[in-house]
Scaffold this motif. Structure first.
Motif, PDB file in Angstrom:
ATOM      1  N   UNK A 163     -38.020 -47.706 -28.159  1.00 53.14           N
ATOM      2  CA  UNK A 163     -36.907 -46.925 -28.699  1.00 53.14           C
ATOM      3  C   UNK A 163     -36.814 -47.164 -30.198  1.00 53.14           C
ATOM      4  N   UNK A 164     -36.694 -46.080 -30.980  1.00 50.55           N
ATOM      5  CA  UNK A 164     -36.498 -46.185 -32.436  1.00 50.55           C
ATOM      6  C   UNK A 164     -35.344 -45.263 -32.828  1.00 50.55           C
ATOM      7  N   UNK A 165     -34.394 -45.775 -33.616  1.00 48.70           N
ATOM      8  CA  UNK A 165     -33.167 -45.057 -33.962  1.00 48.70           C
ATOM      9  C   UNK A 165     -33.160 -44.615 -35.423  1.00 48.70           C
ATOM     10  N   UNK A 166     -32.332 -43.608 -35.689  1.00 42.99           N
ATOM     11  CA  UNK A 166     -32.034 -43.175 -37.062  1.00 42.99           C
ATOM     12  C   UNK A 166     -33.286 -42.799 -37.861  1.00 42.99           C
ATOM     13  N   UNK A 167     -34.168 -42.061 -37.217  1.00 45.70           N
ATOM     14  CA  UNK A 167     -35.370 -41.603 -37.914  1.00 45.70           C
ATOM     15  C   UNK A 167     -35.062 -40.259 -38.585  1.00 45.70           C
ATOM     16  N   UNK A 168     -35.461 -40.113 -39.863  1.00 45.80           N
ATOM     17  CA  UNK A 168     -35.077 -38.924 -40.630  1.00 45.80           C
ATOM     18  C   UNK A 168     -36.258 -38.113 -41.169  1.00 45.80           C
ATOM     19  N   UNK A 200     -36.229 -41.609 -31.168  1.00 49.46           N
ATOM     20  CA  UNK A 200     -37.511 -41.378 -30.508  1.00 49.46           C
ATOM     21  C   UNK A 200     -37.684 -42.425 -29.412  1.00 49.46           C
ATOM     22  N   UNK A 201     -38.120 -41.971 -28.221  1.00 54.75           N
ATOM     23  CA  UNK A 201     -38.297 -42.877 -27.086  1.00 54.75           C
ATOM     24  C   UNK A 201     -39.629 -42.598 -26.411  1.00 54.75           C
ATOM     25  N   UNK A 202     -40.226 -43.650 -25.863  1.00 55.28           N
ATOM     26  CA  UNK A 202     -41.419 -43.461 -25.049  1.00 55.28           C
ATOM     27  C   UNK A 202     -41.015 -42.739 -23.764  1.00 55.28           C
ATOM     28  N   UNK A 203     -41.935 -41.984 -23.191  1.00 53.33           N
ATOM     29  CA  UNK A 203     -41.619 -41.205 -21.995  1.00 53.33           C
ATOM     30  C   UNK A 203     -42.742 -41.370 -20.978  1.00 53.33           C
ATOM     31  N   UNK A 204     -42.415 -42.090 -19.895  1.00 56.30           N
ATOM     32  CA  UNK A 204     -43.407 -42.317 -18.846  1.00 56.30           C
ATOM     33  C   UNK A 204     -42.669 -42.775 -17.594  1.00 56.30           C
ATOM     34  N   UNK A 205     -43.118 -42.297 -16.424  1.00 54.46           N
ATOM     35  CA  UNK A 205     -42.445 -42.663 -15.177  1.00 54.46           C
ATOM     36  C   UNK A 205     -42.471 -44.167 -14.921  1.00 54.46           C
ATOM     37  N   UNK A 206     -43.465 -44.870 -15.447  1.00 52.85           N
ATOM     38  CA  UNK A 206     -43.588 -46.299 -15.166  1.00 52.85           C
ATOM     39  C   UNK A 206     -42.904 -47.171 -16.216  1.00 52.85           C
ATOM     40  N   UNK A 207     -42.263 -46.550 -17.188  1.00 50.88           N
ATOM     41  CA  UNK A 207     -41.555 -47.313 -18.222  1.00 50.88           C
ATOM     42  C   UNK A 207     -40.051 -47.114 -18.046  1.00 50.88           C
ATOM     43  N   UNK A 208     -39.516 -47.783 -17.005  1.00 50.67           N
ATOM     44  CA  UNK A 208     -38.096 -47.617 -16.697  1.00 50.67           C
ATOM     45  C   UNK A 208     -37.217 -48.268 -17.758  1.00 50.67           C
TER      46      UNK A 208
END
Length: 713
Positions: free
Chosen positions: A556-561, A540-548
């Motif tokens: 960012x968060x990995x391995x979420x089930x 899961x990742x944040x999504x925004x034009x200003x968050x390069x």
């Protein structure tokens, strides 16, 4: 021939400037304007016996160095073909304008005080360009021109005469380095040596464009600090390549301090070394590392025949010399194949009982100077599978004994005879650069043996020459012409930049064929509607034009089930973003399937450089990005072959090639992915500022772009 190919072969110079250039280099009359500064130039005109008319302009003196002085340019009986202005900057600008109105030819502007001093000289530089019209103007802030063809030199310092008129034409941004070049003791044949200075009017691209058509020029040498017009330079170099003219470069300003010195010296932008390397490799420009190597390369390009390959036979009477030669040849990329059984059977009986037939061949000190035995030995070697021969030998100092020369000359005659009999190029390389006297060098050249001074440089320039010859053969055989090597035009962007979020960046790149994960954009409320448990782990990742840079804001968060893990991660991210970027309102998240561990990670980016335009960078990703700084730049457009060569050139390429028993990656999908990125950059050249795919995960039979960022105007 295609239109683009005709463009490559066409001259960029206007007819008027080309004619002015011709008058500068083949003058019927020369005017010298100034006082003390022109005295040395006039002495050279007399010493080297220029046969044309000479005029001197100085309102305060009646004569200089025996030449009558005219009070002003208007009093001259002719509009001079060439003029040397040894006066201050302001008078220089006025004189150039007057010469232009008179219909004069080319002009040398000695004065400093123009763009190299920054804003204070910028207006003066603009006025000079305006005053010059279509004249061929060298400088300003330059030393002059040495003309070995007509002896119409405009050069304040003394220089040694040469017996030849055809040779290398050298253009240098440093007047003092040009003086050093005129003083070399290496028998380099020159035609012209031009101190280019600031290149306000004529740049490297113009010199190459004109000189490639001059029958007196065998090769073109550039001592440079920077290039003012990359596209023009590229076209000129491709024009030279199409005509088979070697272009050889030695560049200063490769260190941080050196770049700063270049900027203050001639207002040159040194640029990034890796980009220059990429440019020279693309254009077929021969790059040298040192001034001695530069001189040796100019020599070999002017007097050596074409080489069919890199296979070289080495001869000496010493195991130590052979060891050095084997090292330097190997380091340079030359090949030293061993002689065949048939060659061994012929050569072995010619050697002493303790002799051994190998390459390098030690013909032993006992055969020192034995021309009768060495000639068939060298000939038998060269008639086999070799492209050239190199004898390692130092000539003793003349102070030792006149008798000591004859054995050396006998061995050189044996080498020359073997070269003629086999039709192969032959070289003599000295271990000590200074140990081949001038008379011996000139005699060797007459024998067809190329003297190379310094064994390390000898091996390097032979290898570079072989690569140049092979490049010309490939060009001739390909049938595709050179138009595909022209750089992608990238005009400067106007206004500020904006970043494009990861999902949109991936969507655009995927449309050009880049494989990306199957992602889904979610609002926070949509996360609550996900299944309680997922079939496979996700990221899961944040999504925004200003968050390069998502990791820097905890995005960012990995391995979420499970839904609970995803919900908790989203809430943590929202809180972290409010803390790190309080002006950003986070409304969307990007959810993608986790990717399996790859064989390797790559970083692929496109940078818009103010000098070089669009630059594709392929490098090692993951932890190696900062640790190894392992990357290869390529200038757009690129071919699949360019990309594969860049991949194979990475220090970490073994990770893609079956390192420690792991599977070997099929490179075709990797190249496909990189070509897709390059394709998007070419399409978006009007707006693209920067692009990063990091990482591009590489698998045995595929590649996936896990993250992407586009920055555009």
């Amino acid at each position: 021939m295609s239109t683009s190919e005709r463009t490559i072969l066409a001259s960029r110079l206007s007819d008027a400037r080309r004619e002015s250039f011709h008058r500068l280099l083949a003058p019927r009359h020369i005017a010298f304007v100034g006082g003390r500064q022109v005295e040395g130039t006039l002495r050279n005109i007399s010493r080297h016996k220029f046969e044309g008319e000479v005029y001197v302009v100085n309102p305060g003196r009646s004569e200089i160095a025996g030449y009558k002085c005219y009070r002003n340019l208007a009093d001259l009986p002719v509009a001079p073909d060439a003029t040397y202005l040894g006066v201050n900057a302001d008078i220089t600008v006025k004189a150039v304008g007057e010469l232009n109105r008179m219909g004069a030819g080319g002009v040398i502007c000695y004065a400093s005080g123009f763009s190299e001093i920054g804003e204070a000289g910028a207006e003066r530089n603009r006025l000079l360009i305006e005053a010059s019209g279509e004249m061929a103007v060298v400088g300003p802030n330059c030393y002059g021109l040495v003309n070995y063809v007509t002896h119409g030199s405009m050069w304040p310092s003394g220089y040694q005469p040469l017996s030849t008129k055809r040779g290398a034409a050298v253009i240098g941004q440093s007047g003092n380095v040009c003086i050093h070049l005129t003083s070399n003791q290496r028998s380099v044949p020159f035609s012209y040596l031009i101190s280019a200075g600031n290149q306000a009017i004529l740049g490297f691209e113009d010199y190459i464009d004109y000189l490639v058509d001059d029958p007196n020029v065998s090769s073109i040498g550039l001592f440079m600090e920077g290039i003012r017009d990359i596209e023009g330079f590229s076209q000129a170099c491709l024009r030279a390549r199409a005509k088979g003219m070697p272009v050889i470069v030695c560049r200063s300003g490769r260190s941080e301090l050196g770049a700063a010195m270049a900027a203050s010296h001639t207002s040159s932008l040194a640029g990034q070394n890796e980009y220059y390397d990429a440019l020279f490799a693309r254009l077929g420009v021969i790059a040298t590392d040192t001034v001695p190597q530069f001189l040796e390369m100019l020599k070999i390009a002017s007097v050596a025949p074409s080489l069919a390959g890199k296979r070289i036979a080495v001869f000496s009477s010493s195991g130590g010399d052979n060891g050095l030669a084997a090292d330097y040849c190997s380091f340079a990329g030359l090949e030293l194949p061993q002689p065949t059984k048939a060659q061994i059977d012929v050569i072995k009986p010619l050697l002493p009982d303790f002799g051994h037939v190998s390459n390098p061949l030690d013909f032993t000190a006992g055969y020192w100077g034995n021309e009768e035995l060495l000639t068939p030995m060298f000939t038998t070697m060269l008639e086999g599978g070799y492209d050239s021969g190199l004898m390692v030998m130092d000539h003793p100092s003349p102070k030792v004994s006149e008798d000591s020369s004859e054995p050396i000359l006998a061995m050189i005659r044996a080498l020359a005879a073997a070269g003629r009999a086999s039709g192969k190029a032959v070289f003599m390389g000295s271990v000590n650069p200074e140990s081949i006297p001038e008379g011996v060098r000139e005699w060797m050249l007459g024998q067809g043996v190329v003297p190379l001074q310094g064994l390390h440089d000898a091996a390097k320039v032979i290898a570079l020459w072989a690569e140049h010859c092979e490049r010309l053969r490939r060009d001739a055989a390909s049938g595709h012409g050179l138009a595909g090597l022209a750089l992608l035009h990238a005009a400067p962007l106007v206004g500020g930049n904006r970043t494009i979020n990861e999902n949109e960046s991936k969507r655009r790149l995927a449309a050009h064929g880049l494989p990306v994960p199957d992602g889904r954009v979610l609002a926070r409320a949509e996360i609550d509607a996900l299944p309680e448990m997922l079939d496979a782990p996700i990221v899961l990742k944040v999504l925004h034009d200003e968050l390069a840079h998502k990791t820097e804001v905890g995005g960012v968060a990995l391995n979420l089930r499970s839904r609970a893990e995803i919900r908790a991660a989203a809430d943590r991210m929202a809180k972290s973003v409010r803390r790190h970027a309080p002006g950003v309102v986070l409304e969307k998240f990007l959810m993608e399937p986790m990717q399996a561990p790859p064989l390797a990670e790559l970083i692929v980016g496109v940078k818009r450089d103010p000098l070089f335009g669009m630059v594709l960078v392929v490098g090692a990703g993951g932890i190696f990005v900062e640790l190894l700084k392992d990357a290869r730049p390529l200038l757009l457009p690129v071919s699949r072959g360019d990309v594969e060569a860049a991949l194979r050139g990475l220090k970490t390429f073994p990770l893609l090639d079956g390192f420690r028993g792991k599977p070997r990656a099929n490179l075709e999908p990797v190249i496909d992915a990189i070509m897709a990125i390059a394709g998007y950059a070419e399409t978006a050249v009007g707006t693209l500022s920067e692009l990063d795919v990091n990482p591009l995960m590489v698998y045995e039979n595929g590649a996936v772009a896990v993250d992407a960022l586009i920055v555009e105007a």
